[in-house]
Design an enzyme around this catalytic site. Sequence first.
Site, PDB file in Angstrom:
ATOM      1  N   GLU A 105       3.319   3.613 -10.832  1.00  0.00           N
ATOM      2  CA  GLU A 105       3.100   2.599  -9.805  1.00  0.00           C
ATOM      3  C   GLU A 105       1.613   2.254  -9.809  1.00  0.00           C
ATOM      4  O   GLU A 105       0.777   3.012  -9.296  1.00  0.00           O
ATOM      5  CB  GLU A 105       3.519   3.109  -8.423  1.00  0.00           C
ATOM      6  CG  GLU A 105       3.420   2.035  -7.339  1.00  0.00           C
ATOM      7  CD  GLU A 105       4.020   2.508  -6.023  1.00  0.00           C
ATOM      8  OE1 GLU A 105       5.215   2.238  -5.795  1.00  0.00           O
ATOM      9  OE2 GLU A 105       3.299   3.157  -5.246  1.00  0.00           O
ATOM     10  N   TYR A 163      -1.517  -1.052  -9.653  1.00  0.00           N
ATOM     11  CA  TYR A 163      -1.752  -2.326  -8.982  1.00  0.00           C
ATOM     12  C   TYR A 163      -3.029  -2.967  -9.495  1.00  0.00           C
ATOM     13  O   TYR A 163      -3.838  -2.312 -10.141  1.00  0.00           O
ATOM     14  CB  TYR A 163      -1.834  -2.119  -7.462  1.00  0.00           C
ATOM     15  CG  TYR A 163      -2.584  -0.866  -7.051  1.00  0.00           C
ATOM     16  CD1 TYR A 163      -3.967  -0.867  -6.917  1.00  0.00           C
ATOM     17  CD2 TYR A 163      -1.892   0.339  -6.832  1.00  0.00           C
ATOM     18  CE1 TYR A 163      -4.654   0.284  -6.559  1.00  0.00           C
ATOM     19  CE2 TYR A 163      -2.572   1.495  -6.472  1.00  0.00           C
ATOM     20  CZ  TYR A 163      -3.950   1.455  -6.337  1.00  0.00           C
ATOM     21  OH  TYR A 163      -4.621   2.603  -5.995  1.00  0.00           O
ATOM     22  N   TYR A 173       0.856  -1.186   0.000  1.00  0.00           N
ATOM     23  CA  TYR A 173       0.000   0.000   0.000  1.00  0.00           C
ATOM     24  C   TYR A 173       0.893   1.237   0.000  1.00  0.00           C
ATOM     25  O   TYR A 173       1.807   1.366   0.828  1.00  0.00           O
ATOM     26  CB  TYR A 173      -0.902   0.031   1.237  1.00  0.00           C
ATOM     27  CG  TYR A 173      -1.940  -1.065   1.265  1.00  0.00           C
ATOM     28  CD1 TYR A 173      -3.171  -0.897   0.645  1.00  0.00           C
ATOM     29  CD2 TYR A 173      -1.672  -2.271   1.904  1.00  0.00           C
ATOM     30  CE1 TYR A 173      -4.128  -1.907   0.660  1.00  0.00           C
ATOM     31  CE2 TYR A 173      -2.621  -3.289   1.932  1.00  0.00           C
ATOM     32  CZ  TYR A 173      -3.842  -3.098   1.300  1.00  0.00           C
ATOM     33  OH  TYR A 173      -4.773  -4.099   1.316  1.00  0.00           O
ATOM     34  N   SER A 174       0.619   2.167  -0.919  1.00  0.00           N
ATOM     35  CA  SER A 174       1.371   3.419  -0.947  1.00  0.00           C
ATOM     36  C   SER A 174       1.116   4.194   0.341  1.00  0.00           C
ATOM     37  O   SER A 174      -0.019   4.295   0.808  1.00  0.00           O
ATOM     38  CB  SER A 174       0.944   4.272  -2.151  1.00  0.00           C
ATOM     39  OG  SER A 174       1.255   3.617  -3.365  1.00  0.00           O
ATOM     40  N   CYS A 183      -0.420   6.786 -10.609  1.00  0.00           N
ATOM     41  CA  CYS A 183      -0.633   5.835  -9.520  1.00  0.00           C
ATOM     42  C   CYS A 183      -2.118   5.504  -9.420  1.00  0.00           C
ATOM     43  O   CYS A 183      -2.973   6.398  -9.485  1.00  0.00           O
ATOM     44  CB  CYS A 183      -0.136   6.406  -8.195  1.00  0.00           C
ATOM     45  SG  CYS A 183      -0.106   5.203  -6.841  1.00  0.00           S
TER      46      CYS A 183
END
Length: 626
Positions: free
Chosen positions: A624, A626, A402-403, A584
């Site tokens: 980045e 996911y 998790y960022s 992101c």
Amino acid sequence: MKASLSVSIFLQSAVLAMIVGSTAAFIPGATTSGGAGFSAAVLRANVNVAPVALIHRTTTTTTTTLSAARSDMGYKERNNNLKSVKKGSKKNSRAALKLLTKAAVSLSVLALTTTGAPHTALAKASGAVETVEHLHVGQKIAKYFQSFGLPDVAVLALISALPVVELRGAVPVGVWMGLPITTVLPACILGNMIPIIPLLFLLRNEKLKQLMSPILNRAAEKSKSLGVGSLEKQWASLAAFVGVPLPGTGAWTGAMGAFLLGMPTPVALSSIFTGVCSAGVIMSAITLAGKKGGIAALSLLAVLTGMELIGKKEESSKQDFLEAEPYWDQSNVPVNVYKNKAPFTGKVVSTKRIVGPKATGETCHIIIDHKGDFPYWEGQSWGVIPPGTREKDGKPHSVRLYSIASSRYGDDMTGKTGSLCVRRATYWCPELQAEDPAKKGICSNFLCDTQPGDEVMMTGPAGKVMLLPEEDPSTDYIMVATGTGIAPYRGFVRRLFTENTPAADAYKGQAWLFLGVANSDALLYDDEWQTVKEEYPDNFRLDYALSREQNNKKGGKMYIQDKVEEYADEIFTKLDNGAHIYFCGLKGMMPGIQDMLKEVCASKKIDFDEWLKGLKKNKQWHVEVY
């Protein structure tokens, strides 16, 4: 708690006593030496402090209009107090001004609006109460309860328990009833606290929460000033919030604020009790002090203000205790300090839902205490290992990344906490026409369900691809996010604009944030972005893509790539001049982004592949997903 917090609370108390004492001479029936006349005036003043039930009832249009104006001014004042202040020395000066003006404005207007109406005299030494022309609402409530034959102390406790009247309205009523202050104060404190205990437990009921949602929403607005941070900071903030008897504060609102912040019940109760005791002492002092008490408070205020400001000067030093030397040097960025086999155990400080009721799904802001033992930089991620084992093989769950949604200093700026922005992953089963709990996200649901004090097993910090290149302070940053992909950018913006860091002092470029979500209720951290935008209009830009509320130039839904395309010329120019662009969010965002960029390149007769290759070579391209 720190001495400075106690001084801050006392300063507010002294200001209240000073202003009410000083204005006593202008309130009909008040005396310059305290006593019955001034106490009666305070009784009239205080019933106007309580926001609804204690509003003075007269038929005079002018008084009604002034009351409405006072209420509007109080509302605007509270809203202004929710805004952030600029970094550096302005933080301390604005905080001091806010503290003084909040009390001054509220009570100065209050003094103006309580003139011209008859008031109640206090009980004489014999205990007899004079006949009055008008009874105020608090007094009428007391009379009503007394008609049932209840003892005066029980009546006073009942009045204190009422959600709008509370202790601030009950103390003057108790004095009006002829009770000694040594009886009034304990009875009011006890009465104010009695409903708070069951309220904190009842709010856990989902049906009750839905029923009370309008009230809880108002409480959330009023209690925004409590903020987030360590549990100690929340305790002190809540105690101060409840302890200063101004419109919009009090034990009931404080309890709902504590619930919304996710504070542990014992901690919340002790904080609210401390605040209620403080409010009781303040109201007792105001009711009995008179003008001499106000002058004494003024003298003490001057001394304590000087002490406070001297202390603040020391506290206003730059936040540089977690900086590299020089601050932009990335040669020693911490990476994978804690691994799967030896994870770090953090403790949850708070878990708070941060989206509105019409958002698509639930997103939470989770603050985790790492005691300063888990350093990280903005743009990095934490790994979280959910508790339990996998059903298929009995092995521990794998790590989820998790960022991190805060700067290296954390939301409380102590360097001992970090934050995550997590959306609860659920699966809607078309056959069941309901969410299938067997297919819900293991880690996201664990995190969104955490309570203060819960332990979280963590690894990392991970990654360097999203770090800010800070060596050139004129660098432009273009930040593109969908949903919880906003997390690293919150850390960026706090570091560049909110905190008093070397990076913030030096920054001269422009940070441009694009956020794509479904609708307005799904916006994340909008209040923070708006504050920064207002204070730094030349250095911070903000654009939203709301797919269910906006249309793109072709008439379709507005997705993140459509919003970015609107500014394609500016963005390409910035990139040509050395800007860095970040992406992101869900990996599904990138195909649309790249297709859009290819079209723009084609329109500009640019070879997309070569253009992208150049950005990557110069380390201007950061992704980045996911």
